[in-house]
Design a protein around this motif. Sequence first.
Motif, PDB file in Angstrom:
ATOM      1  N   ARG A 104      39.722  40.880  40.128  1.00 13.04           N
ATOM      2  CA  ARG A 104      39.555  39.560  40.732  1.00 13.04           C
ATOM      3  C   ARG A 104      39.048  38.537  39.708  1.00 13.04           C
ATOM      4  O   ARG A 104      39.537  37.407  39.643  1.00 13.04           O
ATOM      5  CB  ARG A 104      38.604  39.644  41.925  1.00 13.04           C
ATOM      6  CG  ARG A 104      39.209  40.424  43.090  1.00 13.04           C
ATOM      7  CD  ARG A 104      38.239  40.583  44.251  1.00 13.04           C
ATOM      8  NE  ARG A 104      38.848  41.374  45.302  1.00 13.04           N
ATOM      9  CZ  ARG A 104      39.640  40.902  46.254  1.00 13.04           C
ATOM     10  NH1 ARG A 104      39.905  39.599  46.275  1.00 13.04           N
ATOM     11  NH2 ARG A 104      40.172  41.679  47.161  1.00 13.04           N
ATOM     12  N   TYR A 105      38.082  38.933  38.912  1.00 15.44           N
ATOM     13  CA  TYR A 105      37.599  38.023  37.867  1.00 15.44           C
ATOM     14  C   TYR A 105      38.691  37.751  36.840  1.00 15.44           C
ATOM     15  O   TYR A 105      38.824  36.625  36.335  1.00 15.44           O
ATOM     16  CB  TYR A 105      36.352  38.596  37.186  1.00 15.44           C
ATOM     17  CG  TYR A 105      35.062  38.205  37.860  1.00 15.44           C
ATOM     18  CD1 TYR A 105      34.544  36.915  37.731  1.00 15.44           C
ATOM     19  CD2 TYR A 105      34.357  39.116  38.626  1.00 15.44           C
ATOM     20  CE1 TYR A 105      33.359  36.550  38.349  1.00 15.44           C
ATOM     21  CE2 TYR A 105      33.170  38.771  39.255  1.00 15.44           C
ATOM     22  CZ  TYR A 105      32.668  37.489  39.109  1.00 15.44           C
ATOM     23  OH  TYR A 105      31.500  37.121  39.725  1.00 15.44           O
ATOM     24  N   ALA A 106      39.472  38.776  36.506  1.00 13.40           N
ATOM     25  CA  ALA A 106      40.556  38.585  35.537  1.00 13.40           C
ATOM     26  C   ALA A 106      41.574  37.581  36.059  1.00 13.40           C
ATOM     27  O   ALA A 106      42.042  36.695  35.320  1.00 13.40           O
ATOM     28  CB  ALA A 106      41.231  39.923  35.231  1.00 13.40           C
ATOM     29  N   ALA A 107      41.927  37.673  37.355  1.00  8.79           N
ATOM     30  CA  ALA A 107      42.891  36.737  37.952  1.00  8.79           C
ATOM     31  C   ALA A 107      42.312  35.326  38.013  1.00  8.79           C
ATOM     32  O   ALA A 107      43.017  34.332  37.760  1.00  8.79           O
ATOM     33  CB  ALA A 107      43.274  37.212  39.348  1.00  8.79           C
ATOM     34  N   TYR A 108      41.030  35.225  38.350  1.00 12.41           N
ATOM     35  CA  TYR A 108      40.340  33.934  38.414  1.00 12.41           C
ATOM     36  C   TYR A 108      40.339  33.270  37.033  1.00 12.41           C
ATOM     37  O   TYR A 108      40.702  32.090  36.889  1.00 12.41           O
ATOM     38  CB  TYR A 108      38.920  34.174  38.905  1.00 12.41           C
ATOM     39  CG  TYR A 108      37.998  32.983  38.892  1.00 12.41           C
ATOM     40  CD1 TYR A 108      38.014  32.049  39.926  1.00 12.41           C
ATOM     41  CD2 TYR A 108      37.070  32.815  37.866  1.00 12.41           C
ATOM     42  CE1 TYR A 108      37.139  30.967  39.921  1.00 12.41           C
ATOM     43  CE2 TYR A 108      36.196  31.742  37.857  1.00 12.41           C
ATOM     44  CZ  TYR A 108      36.233  30.824  38.884  1.00 12.41           C
ATOM     45  OH  TYR A 108      35.365  29.755  38.880  1.00 12.41           O
ATOM     46  N   ASN A 109      39.969  34.032  36.009  1.00  9.84           N
ATOM     47  CA  ASN A 109      39.921  33.490  34.654  1.00  9.84           C
ATOM     48  C   ASN A 109      41.307  33.113  34.146  1.00  9.84           C
ATOM     49  O   ASN A 109      41.492  32.071  33.493  1.00  9.84           O
ATOM     50  CB  ASN A 109      39.284  34.509  33.702  1.00  9.84           C
ATOM     51  CG  ASN A 109      37.806  34.708  33.980  1.00  9.84           C
ATOM     52  OD1 ASN A 109      37.137  33.816  34.480  1.00  9.84           O
ATOM     53  ND2 ASN A 109      37.294  35.883  33.652  1.00  9.84           N
ATOM     54  N   GLU A 110      42.297  33.950  34.447  1.00 10.51           N
ATOM     55  CA  GLU A 110      43.664  33.675  34.007  1.00 10.51           C
ATOM     56  C   GLU A 110      44.199  32.403  34.647  1.00 10.51           C
ATOM     57  O   GLU A 110      44.880  31.593  33.995  1.00 10.51           O
ATOM     58  CB  GLU A 110      44.571  34.861  34.343  1.00 10.51           C
ATOM     59  CG  GLU A 110      45.978  34.725  33.801  1.00 10.51           C
ATOM     60  CD  GLU A 110      46.874  35.893  34.170  1.00 10.51           C
ATOM     61  OE1 GLU A 110      47.880  36.106  33.470  1.00 10.51           O
ATOM     62  OE2 GLU A 110      46.575  36.594  35.161  1.00 10.51           O
ATOM     63  N   ALA A 111      43.886  32.204  35.931  1.00 10.22           N
ATOM     64  CA  ALA A 111      44.349  30.999  36.629  1.00 10.22           C
ATOM     65  C   ALA A 111      43.738  29.745  36.015  1.00 10.22           C
ATOM     66  O   ALA A 111      44.436  28.748  35.783  1.00 10.22           O
ATOM     67  CB  ALA A 111      44.005  31.091  38.115  1.00 10.22           C
ATOM     68  N   LEU A 112      42.446  29.777  35.733  1.00 12.40           N
ATOM     69  CA  LEU A 112      41.795  28.609  35.140  1.00 12.40           C
ATOM     70  C   LEU A 112      42.351  28.331  33.740  1.00 12.40           C
ATOM     71  O   LEU A 112      42.581  27.174  33.377  1.00 12.40           O
ATOM     72  CB  LEU A 112      40.284  28.819  35.081  1.00 12.40           C
ATOM     73  CG  LEU A 112      39.549  28.745  36.421  1.00 12.40           C
ATOM     74  CD1 LEU A 112      38.069  29.069  36.237  1.00 12.40           C
ATOM     75  CD2 LEU A 112      39.707  27.358  37.071  1.00 12.40           C
ATOM     76  N   THR A 113      42.571  29.384  32.972  1.00  7.54           N
ATOM     77  CA  THR A 113      43.145  29.209  31.637  1.00  7.54           C
ATOM     78  C   THR A 113      44.519  28.561  31.722  1.00  7.54           C
ATOM     79  O   THR A 113      44.854  27.653  30.939  1.00  7.54           O
ATOM     80  CB  THR A 113      43.255  30.566  30.920  1.00  7.54           C
ATOM     81  OG1 THR A 113      41.951  31.116  30.758  1.00  7.54           O
ATOM     82  CG2 THR A 113      43.907  30.407  29.552  1.00  7.54           C
ATOM     83  N   ALA A 114      45.317  28.989  32.690  1.00  6.15           N
ATOM     84  CA  ALA A 114      46.692  28.506  32.810  1.00  6.15           C
ATOM     85  C   ALA A 114      46.770  27.036  33.188  1.00  6.15           C
ATOM     86  O   ALA A 114      47.793  26.386  32.946  1.00  6.15           O
ATOM     87  CB  ALA A 114      47.456  29.337  33.841  1.00  6.15           C
ATOM     88  N   ILE A 115      45.711  26.492  33.780  1.00  7.39           N
ATOM     89  CA  ILE A 115      45.749  25.076  34.161  1.00  7.39           C
ATOM     90  C   ILE A 115      44.886  24.214  33.246  1.00  7.39           C
ATOM     91  O   ILE A 115      44.595  23.065  33.572  1.00  7.39           O
ATOM     92  CB  ILE A 115      45.366  24.864  35.643  1.00  7.39           C
ATOM     93  CG1 ILE A 115      44.016  25.482  35.978  1.00  7.39           C
ATOM     94  CG2 ILE A 115      46.452  25.417  36.542  1.00  7.39           C
ATOM     95  CD1 ILE A 115      43.554  25.207  37.404  1.00  7.39           C
ATOM     96  N   GLY A 116      44.500  24.773  32.097  1.00 10.44           N
ATOM     97  CA  GLY A 116      43.898  23.915  31.084  1.00 10.44           C
ATOM     98  C   GLY A 116      42.426  24.077  30.827  1.00 10.44           C
ATOM     99  O   GLY A 116      41.839  23.271  30.102  1.00 10.44           O
ATOM    100  N   TRP A 117      41.799  25.105  31.379  1.00  9.59           N
ATOM    101  CA  TRP A 117      40.377  25.323  31.122  1.00  9.59           C
ATOM    102  C   TRP A 117      40.243  26.316  29.966  1.00  9.59           C
ATOM    103  O   TRP A 117      40.469  27.507  30.138  1.00  9.59           O
ATOM    104  CB  TRP A 117      39.669  25.822  32.370  1.00  9.59           C
ATOM    105  CG  TRP A 117      39.552  24.765  33.426  1.00  9.59           C
ATOM    106  CD1 TRP A 117      40.433  24.509  34.438  1.00  9.59           C
ATOM    107  CD2 TRP A 117      38.511  23.797  33.547  1.00  9.59           C
ATOM    108  NE1 TRP A 117      39.996  23.443  35.184  1.00  9.59           N
ATOM    109  CE2 TRP A 117      38.818  22.991  34.665  1.00  9.59           C
ATOM    110  CE3 TRP A 117      37.340  23.538  32.835  1.00  9.59           C
ATOM    111  CZ2 TRP A 117      37.999  21.939  35.087  1.00  9.59           C
ATOM    112  CZ3 TRP A 117      36.516  22.488  33.246  1.00  9.59           C
ATOM    113  CH2 TRP A 117      36.848  21.705  34.360  1.00  9.59           C
TER     114      TRP A 117
END
Length: 269
Positions: A104-117
């Motif tokens: 869950r943390y991996a998916a959360y981090n990946e999503a934020l990275t993908a939108i510019g964080w």
Amino acid sequence: MQNPNINDAAQLSFDVAAQDRYFKQIEAQLAAVPARPRARSLAATVSVSAIRTAQEHDASVVGPSLVVFEEKLSEDDKQDALDSQSFAEAVVRKLPDNSTQEQRYAAYNEALTAIGWVTESYTRKKYDSKTLTLTMNDALLQILQTVISAGSGNVLSLVAAGFEKLKGDKEALKIVDSGSKNSELVSFKAVPCVVAPGGGMAMVMGGLDVYSKNYNGNFLFITINTEGVHLFQAAGVRKFNKRAFDRKRQQVYSYIDQFGDDLFKKLTS
């Protein structure tokens, strides 16, 4: 005056090709379900700052996360941060029920990275409390204290004030409760968004996962006996690349509209 090197670093460290690959999966998920009316279409045609006030972005719950803002941030930045958090939490919600907390943390981090964080730091590790008993909100403040810079002393007070608002908001607590419980796990994140050193926006994250059989609702504010309880902390700092977010802004809105129902509530005094 802003330090251009800091902003340039955030721009250069972003992988456009990786973002496009990630959003192929997002677009496939959207294509697999009937389109829903665009609840956020107004944001695409009218300036966000023209239709919202600063007080409206004071503190909000987005799933199992409390998002608070430094007053110096613009209204557009605050809205982008809320949309980012809503997108990431919606992505996590789509995971299979048997997903581990690490997944869950991996998916959360990946999503934020993908939108510019752009991630400047991130850790998740066993958390050893300095006290035998604590409340979850106090523990989160302890975790945030380990990652905030010396110049961001108001961050803890922003989060503490947000917790006070959340404590009295039954509807928001229902969102937190339903979004954070899974078997014997309770999980919550505090996410203050601040002006980054050198300009732009930064997101600080402190998360706490508690594995215990002895909770019974409203877990953020009840006292937990930490003896024999497994606790894990997550902490991170991210810098916002607005240009990268703008590339996928409409897809982010569509995903939130499709999969983000009942994730969000603004907190009021």
